[in-house]
Design a protein around this motif. Structure first.
Motif, PDB file in Angstrom:
ATOM      1  N   PRO A  16       0.825  -1.208   0.000  1.00 41.48           N
ATOM      2  CA  PRO A  16       0.000   0.000   0.000  1.00 41.48           C
ATOM      3  C   PRO A  16       0.863   1.263   0.000  1.00 41.48           C
ATOM      4  O   PRO A  16       1.877   1.332   0.682  1.00 41.48           O
ATOM      5  CB  PRO A  16      -0.796  -0.112   1.298  1.00 41.48           C
ATOM      6  CG  PRO A  16      -0.030  -1.046   2.146  1.00 41.48           C
ATOM      7  CD  PRO A  16       0.719  -1.968   1.222  1.00 41.48           C
ATOM      8  N   ASP A  19      -2.654   4.983   3.525  1.00 36.41           N
ATOM      9  CA  ASP A  19      -3.734   4.344   4.287  1.00 36.41           C
ATOM     10  C   ASP A  19      -4.970   4.100   3.426  1.00 36.41           C
ATOM     11  O   ASP A  19      -5.668   3.117   3.612  1.00 36.41           O
ATOM     12  CB  ASP A  19      -4.111   5.202   5.494  1.00 36.41           C
ATOM     13  CG  ASP A  19      -3.033   5.183   6.560  1.00 36.41           C
ATOM     14  OD1 ASP A  19      -2.199   4.257   6.545  1.00 36.41           O
ATOM     15  OD2 ASP A  19      -3.032   6.096   7.402  1.00 36.41           O
ATOM     16  N   GLU A  22      -4.505   0.942   1.548  1.00 37.50           N
ATOM     17  CA  GLU A  22      -4.639  -0.191   2.467  1.00 37.50           C
ATOM     18  C   GLU A  22      -6.110  -0.459   2.749  1.00 37.50           C
ATOM     19  O   GLU A  22      -6.551  -1.613   2.756  1.00 37.50           O
ATOM     20  CB  GLU A  22      -3.894   0.087   3.780  1.00 37.50           C
ATOM     21  CG  GLU A  22      -4.079  -0.977   4.838  1.00 37.50           C
ATOM     22  CD  GLU A  22      -3.503  -2.337   4.481  1.00 37.50           C
ATOM     23  OE1 GLU A  22      -3.866  -3.318   5.161  1.00 37.50           O
ATOM     24  OE2 GLU A  22      -2.710  -2.433   3.539  1.00 37.50           O
ATOM     25  N   ARG A  25      -7.642  -2.133  -0.267  1.00 40.40           N
ATOM     26  CA  ARG A  25      -7.210  -3.522  -0.354  1.00 40.40           C
ATOM     27  C   ARG A  25      -8.011  -4.389   0.610  1.00 40.40           C
ATOM     28  O   ARG A  25      -8.480  -5.474   0.259  1.00 40.40           O
ATOM     29  CB  ARG A  25      -5.716  -3.657  -0.065  1.00 40.40           C
ATOM     30  CG  ARG A  25      -5.177  -5.068  -0.301  1.00 40.40           C
ATOM     31  CD  ARG A  25      -3.754  -5.231   0.209  1.00 40.40           C
ATOM     32  NE  ARG A  25      -3.662  -5.075   1.653  1.00 40.40           N
ATOM     33  CZ  ARG A  25      -4.083  -5.975   2.545  1.00 40.40           C
ATOM     34  NH1 ARG A  25      -4.652  -7.086   2.143  1.00 40.40           N
ATOM     35  NH2 ARG A  25      -3.939  -5.770   3.825  1.00 40.40           N
ATOM     36  N   ARG A  26      -8.203  -3.898   1.821  1.00 39.27           N
ATOM     37  CA  ARG A  26      -8.957  -4.661   2.821  1.00 39.27           C
ATOM     38  C   ARG A  26     -10.429  -4.784   2.431  1.00 39.27           C
ATOM     39  O   ARG A  26     -11.053  -5.823   2.636  1.00 39.27           O
ATOM     40  CB  ARG A  26      -8.792  -4.015   4.188  1.00 39.27           C
ATOM     41  CG  ARG A  26      -7.341  -4.149   4.694  1.00 39.27           C
ATOM     42  CD  ARG A  26      -7.126  -3.489   6.006  1.00 39.27           C
ATOM     43  NE  ARG A  26      -7.788  -4.283   7.033  1.00 39.27           N
ATOM     44  CZ  ARG A  26      -8.009  -3.855   8.249  1.00 39.27           C
ATOM     45  NH1 ARG A  26      -7.640  -2.639   8.600  1.00 39.27           N
ATOM     46  NH2 ARG A  26      -8.605  -4.619   9.136  1.00 39.27           N
TER      47      ARG A  26
END
Length: 93
Positions: A16, A19, A22, A25-26
């Motif tokens: 990533p 943030d 990230e 992605r999550r």
């Protein structure tokens, strides 16, 4: 100065940048897992999605609908109504 011609395939690198990346992605991983559940048990997947929607609305102080429109807003309303009906039906003294 020498130039080295080298092709690098970085498609498998999942680092990533910030943030937001990230979080995205999550979210994609969560969506993938819900699809896996839906393939096995669509009703369970719908319950999970409804619970997630209600939890998001609760976490946002009831303002989640302000970030949605159209069909998504209707899905939120349906999930909230279903949640209210279930909580009224299942009361623990």
């Amino acid at each position: 100065m020498t130039t080295i011609d080298c092709q690098v395939d970085d498609s498998d690198i999942d680092v990533p940048i910030d943030d937001r990346d990230e979080g995205e992605r999550r979210a994609l991983e969560l969506a993938h897992r819900i699809r896996l559940v839906a393939a096995q048990d669509p009703e369970q997947a719908q319950r999970l999605v409804d619970e997630l929607i209600v939890a998001l609305d609760t976490a946002m102080g009831g303002t989640f609908s302000e970030h949605l429109d159209g069909v998504a807003r209707e899905v939120l309303r349906r999930a909230l109504a279903k949640s209210r009906n279930c909580s009224e039906t299942v009361r623990v003294p």
